[in-house]
Design a protein around this motif. Sequence first.
Motif, PDB file in Angstrom:
ATOM      1  N   TYR A  92       0.820  -1.209   0.000  1.00 20.48           N
ATOM      2  CA  TYR A  92       0.000   0.000   0.000  1.00 20.48           C
ATOM      3  C   TYR A  92       0.852   1.256   0.000  1.00 20.48           C
ATOM      4  O   TYR A  92       0.505   2.252  -0.630  1.00 20.48           O
ATOM      5  CB  TYR A  92      -0.991  -0.018   1.159  1.00 20.48           C
ATOM      6  N   SER A  93       1.979   1.195   0.721  1.00 21.73           N
ATOM      7  CA  SER A  93       2.845   2.370   0.761  1.00 21.73           C
ATOM      8  C   SER A  93       3.341   2.724  -0.640  1.00 21.73           C
ATOM      9  O   SER A  93       3.258   3.871  -1.074  1.00 21.73           O
ATOM     10  CB  SER A  93       4.002   2.061   1.707  1.00 21.73           C
ATOM     11  N   LEU A  94       3.842   1.729  -1.371  1.00 20.72           N
ATOM     12  CA  LEU A  94       4.384   1.994  -2.703  1.00 20.72           C
ATOM     13  C   LEU A  94       3.300   2.376  -3.705  1.00 20.72           C
ATOM     14  O   LEU A  94       3.480   3.290  -4.505  1.00 20.72           O
ATOM     15  CB  LEU A  94       5.151   0.773  -3.201  1.00 20.72           C
ATOM     16  N   VAL A  95       2.178   1.668  -3.643  1.00 20.22           N
ATOM     17  CA  VAL A  95       1.108   1.982  -4.598  1.00 20.22           C
ATOM     18  C   VAL A  95       0.587   3.391  -4.342  1.00 20.22           C
ATOM     19  O   VAL A  95       0.350   4.160  -5.275  1.00 20.22           O
ATOM     20  CB  VAL A  95      -0.039   0.946  -4.507  1.00 20.22           C
ATOM     21  N   PHE A  96       0.461   3.735  -3.063  1.00 22.68           N
ATOM     22  CA  PHE A  96      -0.006   5.078  -2.717  1.00 22.68           C
ATOM     23  C   PHE A  96       0.938   6.132  -3.302  1.00 22.68           C
ATOM     24  O   PHE A  96       0.513   7.071  -3.969  1.00 22.68           O
ATOM     25  CB  PHE A  96      -0.090   5.215  -1.192  1.00 22.68           C
ATOM     26  N   LYS A  98       2.986   5.826  -5.704  1.00 21.67           N
ATOM     27  CA  LYS A  98       2.970   5.791  -7.157  1.00 21.67           C
ATOM     28  C   LYS A  98       1.795   6.594  -7.696  1.00 21.67           C
ATOM     29  O   LYS A  98       1.947   7.403  -8.610  1.00 21.67           O
ATOM     30  CB  LYS A  98       2.833   4.325  -7.588  1.00 21.67           C
ATOM     31  N   ILE A  99       0.617   6.381  -7.110  1.00 19.97           N
ATOM     32  CA  ILE A  99      -0.574   7.059  -7.601  1.00 19.97           C
ATOM     33  C   ILE A  99      -0.482   8.557  -7.326  1.00 19.97           C
ATOM     34  O   ILE A  99      -0.869   9.382  -8.149  1.00 19.97           O
ATOM     35  CB  ILE A  99      -1.838   6.448  -6.958  1.00 19.97           C
ATOM     36  N   GLU A 100       0.070   8.909  -6.163  1.00 17.72           N
ATOM     37  CA  GLU A 100       0.176  10.321  -5.802  1.00 17.72           C
ATOM     38  C   GLU A 100       1.321  11.012  -6.531  1.00 17.72           C
ATOM     39  O   GLU A 100       1.518  12.210  -6.399  1.00 17.72           O
ATOM     40  CB  GLU A 100       0.409  10.464  -4.295  1.00 17.72           C
ATOM     41  N   ALA A 102       4.400  10.551  -5.760  1.00 17.92           N
ATOM     42  CA  ALA A 102       5.456  10.856  -4.791  1.00 17.92           C
ATOM     43  C   ALA A 102       6.629   9.882  -4.895  1.00 17.92           C
ATOM     44  O   ALA A 102       7.622  10.023  -4.183  1.00 17.92           O
ATOM     45  CB  ALA A 102       4.888  10.822  -3.375  1.00 17.92           C
ATOM     46  N   LEU A 103       6.508   8.903  -5.786  1.00 12.60           N
ATOM     47  CA  LEU A 103       7.553   7.890  -5.851  1.00 12.60           C
ATOM     48  C   LEU A 103       8.870   8.475  -6.346  1.00 12.60           C
ATOM     49  O   LEU A 103       9.951   7.960  -6.035  1.00 12.60           O
ATOM     50  CB  LEU A 103       7.095   6.735  -6.739  1.00 12.60           C
ATOM     51  N   ALA A 104       8.778   9.568  -7.107  1.00  8.59           N
ATOM     52  CA  ALA A 104       9.992  10.205  -7.612  1.00  8.59           C
ATOM     53  C   ALA A 104      10.918  10.599  -6.457  1.00  8.59           C
ATOM     54  O   ALA A 104      12.142  10.566  -6.590  1.00  8.59           O
ATOM     55  CB  ALA A 104       9.634  11.436  -8.432  1.00  8.59           C
ATOM     56  N   ASP A 105      10.320  10.948  -5.321  1.00 10.47           N
ATOM     57  CA  ASP A 105      11.118  11.340  -4.151  1.00 10.47           C
ATOM     58  C   ASP A 105      12.037  10.211  -3.693  1.00 10.47           C
ATOM     59  O   ASP A 105      13.025  10.447  -2.996  1.00 10.47           O
ATOM     60  CB  ASP A 105      10.207  11.709  -2.974  1.00 10.47           C
ATOM     61  N   ILE A 106      11.659   8.995  -4.031  1.00 13.77           N
ATOM     62  CA  ILE A 106      12.490   7.857  -3.615  1.00 13.77           C
ATOM     63  C   ILE A 106      13.368   7.391  -4.756  1.00 13.77           C
ATOM     64  O   ILE A 106      14.447   6.853  -4.545  1.00 13.77           O
ATOM     65  CB  ILE A 106      11.583   6.700  -3.143  1.00 13.77           C
ATOM     66  N   LEU A 107      12.900   7.623  -5.985  1.00 12.02           N
ATOM     67  CA  LEU A 107      13.683   7.154  -7.129  1.00 12.02           C
ATOM     68  C   LEU A 107      14.814   8.130  -7.470  1.00 12.02           C
ATOM     69  O   LEU A 107      15.818   7.729  -8.053  1.00 12.02           O
ATOM     70  CB  LEU A 107      12.769   6.974  -8.349  1.00 12.02           C
ATOM     71  N   ALA A 175       1.412  -3.036 -10.222  1.00 12.23           N
ATOM     72  CA  ALA A 175       0.032  -2.543 -10.119  1.00 12.23           C
ATOM     73  C   ALA A 175      -0.050  -1.135 -10.691  1.00 12.23           C
ATOM     74  O   ALA A 175       0.804  -0.303 -10.438  1.00 12.23           O
ATOM     75  CB  ALA A 175      -0.420  -2.540  -8.664  1.00 12.23           C
ATOM     76  N   LYS A 176      -1.106  -0.894 -11.463  1.00  7.77           N
ATOM     77  CA  LYS A 176      -1.254   0.429 -12.066  1.00  7.77           C
ATOM     78  C   LYS A 176      -2.278   1.260 -11.312  1.00  7.77           C
ATOM     79  O   LYS A 176      -2.292   2.463 -11.406  1.00  7.77           O
ATOM     80  CB  LYS A 176      -1.690   0.290 -13.525  1.00  7.77           C
TER      81      LYS A 176
END
Lengths: 267, 266
Positions: A92-96, A98-100, A102-107, A175-176
Amino acid sequence: MTAPAPRAPWPIGRVHWLGIATLYRREAKRYLRWWFEFITQPLVSTGLFVLVFHLALGPEGDEGAGEAAFTYLLPGLLIYSLLMQAAASTLYSLVFDKIEGALADILMPPLTPGEFAAGYLMSALSAAAATAAIVLPIVLLAGLGLPADPLTVAVFATLGCAELALCGIAIATVAKKWDQAEAFVSFGLTPAAFLSGVFAPVSALPDPLPAIIKLNPFHYIVDGFRAGYLGQHDNPVWLNLVVCLAVTAGMLGLCLSMLRRGVGIRA
Amino acid sequence: MIHQAPTPRTIGAVNWLGLWTLYRKEVRRFLKVIFQTVGAPVVTTLLFFAVFALALGGIVRTTGTVPYLEFLAPGLVMMAMAQNAFANTSSSVIIAKVQGNIVDVLMPPLSALELAVGYVAGGITRGLLVGFVTLLAMAPFAGLTIYNPVFVLYHAVMACALLSMLGVMGGIWAEKFDHIAAVTNFIVTPLTFLSGTFYTVDRLPETFWWLAHFNPFFYMIDGFRYGFIGHSDGTLAVGLLVLAGVNLALGAATYRMFASGYKLKA
């Protein structure tokens, strides 16, 4: 006026410890923000399971059988809630994120796939440990003793939660949408967990089922965990351990390769 | 040529078109993610059934004179219906509130009663659909037969209505998702689990047995089960009245909430 000299790049050693610690802290803060749901959800669901099974299984006629079945069930409920928590944490953390978007902050930060996985894995294991602290009092109140062999219990709990946390990472990357993550939990994880011998001995089931359940990786986690807790098991403990180690290693390899290639998370 | 302004649509005593549109919106909202809203609860319920049947020796057990699986199946169906009726209305209202699109429902010329009926009918539809699919899937394994279809239908509809209204009220009261999660975790799930779904309340210790007879969830399950197995733990007439009374009270409360604009209108 002279332009300020560019700052020297900050040297990162072989392992970016600070990065892992920061990622870990970021995830831990997420659980703290949702503390109410985090505490009440496993508390209520495990409490209800205990009550329902106790009342439904209650010794009707043969005292011993109902009692034994109930004791057998309790460690299963305990590991079940830890495993589901571990999977939910990363998924859920990663999917959240990704959808928001915010994943760029980690990538973007200089984290290798291994460091990325380590940060998430450790935060999921911590979440599972916290869940254990929440759920353990319930099963102890229900009449379960302390584990016969705490080391075995800890080993299987850790390996099992690692398997599930890695599985969460793998699913989250592909998951998309939010529903796809939820569908995986409802149609994949929950059935696999329910039909793994969490609730009762597999050997007592009618014929084709035991053979099918032996193909379920959950079965080996639960069986190993229970072996450590009660000393009762369907498989030899070494077999449980080998399967759990192999699945964990396989999941880790899969996650690292997916993260390296950026499957589902990088354009 | 002069364009004439369209004349206002005349709405009679009831805005049927508006009501129908709200209902359609509510139904399409859950049908869009039918795997999650119908598929998932059906699978979870079947898993409970499988675990109790296979692992816990449910096949050979009996409750009183009734085979345990025949006893369990209606309880599980009722549990699934109740939880999903609640989930449908509560999530619809709270999501609309948090996202701000609740105005799309509050602006049109819909009266408080029409709003209440539209939402509740959506919840009932989801509850009945989940119940029907679960029932079909379980019936062959449970050896279920229908003893009295009127009781089955009455309790199914009344239970879904009850939970749908609770869901609307919860959704209106809640300010964030946590609040709804709390209502689900502390009220709806425990009551649907513990009110006789899995065991006969005769099993309960004296105090709890006594308390069960004041619990509308108990009458929902008990009366619904009577429709299948022809045996009830409580007094049937009391159950019929309790459900009717509770639903009237909740209906009035839901109406009041919409009419007063409580936490909906500034």
